[in-house]
Motif scaffolding. Structure first.
Motif, PDB file in Angstrom:
ATOM      1  N   GLY A 118       0.810  -1.201   0.000  1.00 45.19           N
ATOM      2  CA  GLY A 118       0.000   0.000   0.000  1.00 45.19           C
ATOM      3  C   GLY A 118       0.848   1.257   0.000  1.00 45.19           C
ATOM      4  N   GLY A 119       0.300   2.334  -0.547  1.00 45.75           N
ATOM      5  CA  GLY A 119       0.934   3.630  -0.420  1.00 45.75           C
ATOM      6  C   GLY A 119       1.555   4.166  -1.695  1.00 45.75           C
ATOM      7  N   THR A 120       1.965   5.430  -1.594  1.00 48.03           N
ATOM      8  CA  THR A 120       2.612   6.143  -2.687  1.00 48.03           C
ATOM      9  C   THR A 120       3.979   6.616  -2.221  1.00 48.03           C
ATOM     10  OG1 THR A 120       0.506   6.914  -3.577  1.00 48.03           O
ATOM     11  CG2 THR A 120       2.467   8.142  -4.226  1.00 48.03           C
ATOM     12  N   PHE A 121       5.002   6.352  -3.011  1.00 49.11           N
ATOM     13  CA  PHE A 121       6.348   6.825  -2.713  1.00 49.11           C
ATOM     14  C   PHE A 121       6.576   8.107  -3.515  1.00 49.11           C
ATOM     15  CE2 PHE A 121       6.611   2.068  -2.653  1.00 49.11           C
ATOM     16  CZ  PHE A 121       6.548   1.945  -1.270  1.00 49.11           C
ATOM     17  N   TRP A 122       6.503   9.226  -2.832  1.00 45.95           N
ATOM     18  CA  TRP A 122       6.513  10.514  -3.516  1.00 45.95           C
ATOM     19  C   TRP A 122       7.810  10.771  -4.266  1.00 45.95           C
ATOM     20  CZ3 TRP A 122       2.175  13.325  -3.986  1.00 45.95           C
ATOM     21  CH2 TRP A 122       1.113  12.997  -3.140  1.00 45.95           C
ATOM     22  N   GLU A 123       8.919  10.263  -3.731  1.00 42.33           N
ATOM     23  CA  GLU A 123      10.198  10.530  -4.372  1.00 42.33           C
ATOM     24  C   GLU A 123      10.339   9.784  -5.696  1.00 42.33           C
ATOM     25  OE1 GLU A 123      10.904   6.953  -1.722  1.00 42.33           O
ATOM     26  OE2 GLU A 123       9.744   8.808  -1.659  1.00 42.33           O
ATOM     27  N   THR A 124       9.430   8.834  -5.982  1.00 47.41           N
ATOM     28  CA  THR A 124       9.517   8.063  -7.220  1.00 47.41           C
ATOM     29  C   THR A 124       8.623   8.608  -8.331  1.00 47.41           C
ATOM     30  OG1 THR A 124       7.775   6.490  -6.617  1.00 47.41           O
ATOM     31  CG2 THR A 124      10.015   6.004  -5.834  1.00 47.41           C
ATOM     32  N   LEU A 125       7.988   9.754  -8.133  1.00 45.51           N
ATOM     33  CA  LEU A 125       7.175  10.326  -9.204  1.00 45.51           C
ATOM     34  C   LEU A 125       8.095  10.838 -10.309  1.00 45.51           C
ATOM     35  CD1 LEU A 125       4.465  12.372  -7.253  1.00 45.51           C
ATOM     36  CD2 LEU A 125       4.444   9.955  -7.908  1.00 45.51           C
ATOM     37  N   PRO A 126       7.800  10.529 -11.558  1.00 47.08           N
ATOM     38  CA  PRO A 126       8.683  10.981 -12.654  1.00 47.08           C
ATOM     39  C   PRO A 126       8.545  12.456 -12.970  1.00 47.08           C
ATOM     40  CG  PRO A 126       6.808   9.803 -13.531  1.00 47.08           C
ATOM     41  CD  PRO A 126       6.707   9.682 -12.044  1.00 47.08           C
ATOM     42  N   VAL A 127       7.413  13.068 -12.616  1.00 48.06           N
ATOM     43  CA  VAL A 127       7.182  14.481 -12.917  1.00 48.06           C
ATOM     44  C   VAL A 127       7.640  15.352 -11.750  1.00 48.06           C
ATOM     45  CG1 VAL A 127       5.252  13.961 -14.441  1.00 48.06           C
ATOM     46  CG2 VAL A 127       4.815  14.404 -12.024  1.00 48.06           C
ATOM     47  N   ASP A 128       7.818  16.637 -12.040  1.00 42.70           N
ATOM     48  CA  ASP A 128       8.211  17.603 -11.025  1.00 42.70           C
ATOM     49  C   ASP A 128       7.364  18.856 -11.193  1.00 42.70           C
ATOM     50  OD1 ASP A 128       9.574  18.491  -8.844  1.00 42.70           O
ATOM     51  OD2 ASP A 128      11.503  18.753  -9.840  1.00 42.70           O
ATOM     52  N   LEU A 129       7.660  19.879 -10.387  1.00 47.07           N
ATOM     53  CA  LEU A 129       6.839  21.087 -10.402  1.00 47.07           C
ATOM     54  C   LEU A 129       6.778  21.743 -11.774  1.00 47.07           C
ATOM     55  CD1 LEU A 129       7.863  22.760  -7.015  1.00 47.07           C
ATOM     56  CD2 LEU A 129       5.747  21.553  -7.533  1.00 47.07           C
ATOM     57  N   ILE A 130       7.827  21.608 -12.565  1.00 50.39           N
ATOM     58  CA  ILE A 130       7.834  22.246 -13.881  1.00 50.39           C
ATOM     59  C   ILE A 130       6.764  21.666 -14.798  1.00 50.39           C
ATOM     60  CG2 ILE A 130       9.500  20.699 -15.010  1.00 50.39           C
ATOM     61  CD1 ILE A 130      10.810  23.287 -16.151  1.00 50.39           C
ATOM     62  N   ASP A 131       6.319  20.440 -14.522  1.00 48.65           N
ATOM     63  CA  ASP A 131       5.309  19.775 -15.340  1.00 48.65           C
ATOM     64  C   ASP A 131       3.888  20.056 -14.879  1.00 48.65           C
ATOM     65  OD1 ASP A 131       7.305  18.245 -16.858  1.00 48.65           O
ATOM     66  OD2 ASP A 131       7.602  17.155 -14.983  1.00 48.65           O
ATOM     67  N   VAL A 132       3.719  20.657 -13.710  1.00 50.01           N
ATOM     68  CA  VAL A 132       2.406  20.752 -13.071  1.00 50.01           C
ATOM     69  C   VAL A 132       1.638  21.978 -13.554  1.00 50.01           C
ATOM     70  CG1 VAL A 132       1.204  21.041 -10.875  1.00 50.01           C
ATOM     71  CG2 VAL A 132       3.180  19.507 -11.038  1.00 50.01           C
ATOM     72  N   GLU A 133       0.435  21.734 -14.024  1.00 48.23           N
ATOM     73  CA  GLU A 133      -0.498  22.819 -14.315  1.00 48.23           C
ATOM     74  C   GLU A 133      -1.283  23.182 -13.063  1.00 48.23           C
ATOM     75  OE1 GLU A 133      -2.640  25.759 -16.224  1.00 48.23           O
ATOM     76  OE2 GLU A 133      -0.865  24.684 -16.890  1.00 48.23           O
ATOM     77  N   ARG A 134      -1.726  22.157 -12.331  1.00 52.37           N
ATOM     78  CA  ARG A 134      -2.413  22.371 -11.064  1.00 52.37           C
ATOM     79  C   ARG A 134      -2.474  21.029 -10.332  1.00 52.37           C
ATOM     80  NH1 ARG A 134      -6.328  21.962 -14.959  1.00 52.37           N
ATOM     81  NH2 ARG A 134      -8.107  20.593 -14.519  1.00 52.37           N
ATOM     82  N   ILE A 135      -2.719  21.089  -9.061  1.00 47.71           N
ATOM     83  CA  ILE A 135      -2.928  19.888  -8.252  1.00 47.71           C
ATOM     84  C   ILE A 135      -4.317  19.987  -7.647  1.00 47.71           C
ATOM     85  CG2 ILE A 135      -2.110  18.501  -6.312  1.00 47.71           C
ATOM     86  CD1 ILE A 135       0.642  19.792  -6.685  1.00 47.71           C
TER      87      ILE A 135
END
Length: 771
Positions: free
Chosen positions: A136-153
């Protein structure tokens, strides 16, 4: 008629209206709005699966915008979540985070409170689920995207499994990416360096062909170092160097002997060495392609990869909470929309390699879904189906079992595989322009569990006028089965000193999972009020109540066997031998929990140049049932031998080795942000995140043999009330380039997560170039 039948009847009634009756209504509320008010509408998609005004959403929802992220002092996606109401965001080690929606920190983690990853939030990137079904769970450090890719959360607080499937138990976080928004070339480059060897770098290069076709390439790199180099030792109940650590659970080297492994021997055998200075190093890359054939017909394709190394709280490393993990993963995601049909297909594969190698695993997740949306004048219906294929390869789940004593951790070609399929329907009805009613139900079936996981949602909104809306929602959401809880197969021989006999008693454990468990399920009711007090002042208020059942916990069963001589008087005399056999089994557990609370977000635009936001959440969690550690004697058997001079006594008991705590979630958490732009050149931002007192506790349950040593097996750490204050200044050098200076954690060093690291101040200078 039971409650489930009532829910199904409600949805059938709503759906049947499609065939019998519709009412033509005009959007009177929007007709009354000014052009400025219409242009100021925030669009959200996660709360109801289609674009809508944030003000109209039936669920507790927050948008963290690209502009808000850019202005603030945050440097990563998980840190950006501190800008939203209702989220508990703790930094474990620099750059690595623990995140919860509204709490239930201790309640839903089984026995492993020291695990950092929350198992009840469903995290998505463009509706692609990023979740580990191993434990279970999400490992945040393993997300391939970063803030530069984010339009919104988009953050949805409250159960949402009726829309997105199991594990959206306390809510959903959907990271929406966007690229090449303006025609022609789109280039953005960000770079930051700072104290304590902190580094951030990211680039996004794209091209937009007349808003018809968009192609983007992005890459990111982050590095963080620890402020301390010591690790927590559960035996010493304090911090020490890695070379001085002790085993808080001590497997014996040989099951036929009684000499335990020392930490240094265990470390050498496993090669479980630490980079004591490094906290996080990650690199990621993505390619995004979008093509619009015509209105209502388009496709999106994304591929990417990431590689990361992090110090995060470990699973079962038997020595100290922090482990070092190297992760590598690759993904492919395709979405297509054509008229009323939409589909999505994605693959995510990779490996997590822990320095305690038996904690490592390889995985492949494949998922596909298909939905149909039909909208009438005042009624809409959205049915859908979903299929998942899940494969996890771990030494913990092999048929011949893993031994903590012999350390037979070699990977084999023996993955555990399963599938899940589901169906759902979402219906909406607007009998009048101001009233909206929503019903949704979803059923999921996993191949390695006989139970069907049924989740539902009923919600309604009423727009009193253009400035006021009230809403209510009633929903239920469950966690899914996990490979670890189901297939765990291991054994462990330890020894402990018996207070009664002053002997070192060997204990042989089998530790195993169990199929067909039920999993924690949250039933929630909430009400909310959104109001525009003035044209530049808005308030979003919510109150909520929820309860949890279907707890899962590993219970321990022991048989203590004592062999004694019988003296001439026929009484037990000298103890000749003593040993114990035990089993630790994942089981459903008799426990209940409930939570009530309230939250708010207040936005105030003092002027076009000065904006402020204040938000906060108060909650209170209560636990009832078998909350505390119990040791229950279940049987006693006396067996004299034929000659009558030896007596064998077998005492059987059951131990609940977990003591749940309501104090693991802070009673209050929130923050504020202030942004001031005196002119086109300068921007000044201050943001803060605040949480109240809470505590972490850990029990070495392999050492609990009677009620007398429960306190000795407990380690507790209090996390004090703290404010994390950041500031950022931006200066626009010219049309394309700006420089920024960021001060993080200005108030100084502190600890946010139990048994983990101190987090110190950080100062960064950066540059951004946009074309």
């Amino acid at each position: 008629m039971n409650f489930k039948e009532k829910i199904l009847l409600f949805i059938m009634i709503i759906t049947s209206l499609l065939c019998f009756k519709t009412f033509a209504q005009k959007g009177k509320v929007y007709n009354d709005m000014t052009l400025e008010e219409l242009l100021d509408i925030d669009v959200v998609v996660t709360a109801s699966k289609h674009p809508e005004d944030l003000f109209e959403t039936p669920l507790s929802t927050t948008i963290i915008s690209k502009e808000e992220i850019s202005n603030s002092g945050v440097t990563s996606i998980p840190e950006a979540l501190r800008l939203s109401q209702g989220l508990i965001v703790r930094e474990i080690t620099p750059g690595n985070y623990d995140i919860h929606i509204r709490g239930y920190d201790d309640i839903t983690k089984n026995v492993y409170l020291t695990l950092s990853y929350n198992t009840t939030i469903l995290v998505m990137i463009d509706n692609r689920i990023v979740y580990s079904y191993f434990s279970g769970g999400t490992f945040w450090e393993t997300l391939p995207v970063d803030l530069i890719d984010v339009e919104r959360i988009e953050v949805v607080r409250g159960p949402a499994s009726a829309l997105y499937g199991p594990n959206a138990v306390t809510g959903v976080i959907n990271i929406i990416t966007s690229h090449a928004n303006k025609k022609g070339k789109n280039i953005t480059v960000n770079s930051q360096i700072g104290t304590n060897e902190a580094k951030n770098a990211s680039v996004n290069i794209g091209y937009n062909w007349d808003d018809k076709t968009k192609l983007s390439f992005s890459g990111n790199f982050t590095e963080r170092h620890r402020f301390d180099t010591d690790y927590f030792d559960f035996i010493r109940k304090g911090y020490t160097s890695v070379d001085s650590l002790t085993m808080f659970v001590s497997p014996v080297k040989d099951v036929n002997g009684n000499e335990p492994w020392t930490f240094l021997e265990y470390q050498e055998e496993l090669g479980a060495y630490y980079n004591e200075d490094l906290s996080l190093r990650r690199v990621g890359g993505n390619i995004f392609l979008t093509h619009n054939f015509k209105e209502g017909s388009n496709f999106d394709i994304a591929v990417g990869a990431q590689k990361s190394q992090s110090q995060r709280t470990g699973f079962v490393n038997l020595a100290t909470p922090l482990s070092q993990t190297e992760s590598e993963s690759y993904y492919f995601n395709a979405k297509i929309n054509h008229n009323n049909f939409s589909g999505q297909f994605n693959i995510n594969t990779g490996k997590d390699e822990n320095n305690y190698k038996f904690n490592s695993y390889k995985f492949t997740n494949i998922e596909g879904n298909l939905e149909y949306f039909k909208e009438f004048k005042n009624v809409s219906i959205r049915p859908g189906v979903n299929y998942k294929f899940l494969s996890y390869n771990s030494p913990f789940t092999y048929d011949d079992g893993f031994s903590f004593n012999e350390l037979n951790f070699e990977f084999k070609d023996e993955p555990k595989k399963t599938f899940s399929y589901s169906a759902f329907v979402l219906t909406e009805w607007k009998p009048i322009s101001k009233l909206r009613m929503i019903g949704a139900i979803r059923v999921d079936k996993f191949g390695f569990n006989k139970n069907y996981f049924t989740n539902f949602e009923i919600a309604s909104t009423y727009r009193i006028n253009k400035n006021n809306l009230v809403r209510a929602a009633y929903s239920r959401a469950s966690k899914s089965p996990f490979f670890f809880d189901t297939y765990l197969n291991s054994d462990l021989t330890v020894k402990y000193a018996s207070n009664a006999t002053n002997l070192d008693v060997p204990v042989d454990f089998t530790v195993s999972g169990q199929e067909d468990l039920k999993y924690p399920t949250i039933t929630s009711f909430e009400i909310g009020w959104r109001t525009k007090l003035k044209t530049n002042l808005t308030l979003d208020f919510e109150a909520f109540y929820s309860k949890v059942d279907n707890f899962v916990n590993p219970n321990a069963y022991y048989d203590y066997v004592t062999t004694q001589e019988i003296n001439e008087a026929g009484e037990p005399d000298e103890i000749l031998a003593i040993h114990a056999d035990g089993s630790v089994i994942f089981e459903n557990y008799d426990l209940k929990a409930n939570q009530f609370g309230a939250g708010f977000t207040l936005n105030y635009d003092f002027s076009d140049n000065f904006q402020a936001k204040v938000f906060g959440t108060y909650q209170k969690t209560n636990i009832s049932g078998r909350k505390d550690i119990e040791i229950e004697l279940t049987d006693i058997v006396f067996e004299p031998n034929a000659e009558g001079d030896i007596l064998t006594t077998t005492l059987s008991n059951r131990t609940n080795p977990t003591q749940w705590s309501e104090e693991a979630t802070p009673s209050f958490f929130g923050g504020f942000s202030l942004n001031y732009k005196p002119n086109k050149k300068w921007s000044f931002n201050t943001d803060a995140y605040i949480y109240a007192d809470h505590e972490f506790a850990n029990y070495n349950y392999y050492q609990i043999s009677n009620v007398d040593n429960i306190d000795d097996a407990k380690v507790q750490m209090d996390i004090r009330t703290n404010m994390i204050l950041n500031a950022k200044t931006i200066y626009q050098l010219n049309k394309n380039m700006s420089v920024n200076v960021t001060a993080k954690n200005i108030l100084g060093k502190h600890r946010e997560y139990g048994f983990a690291d101190n987090i110190g101040s950080l100062f960064l200078i950066g540059i951004q170039w946009k074309y």
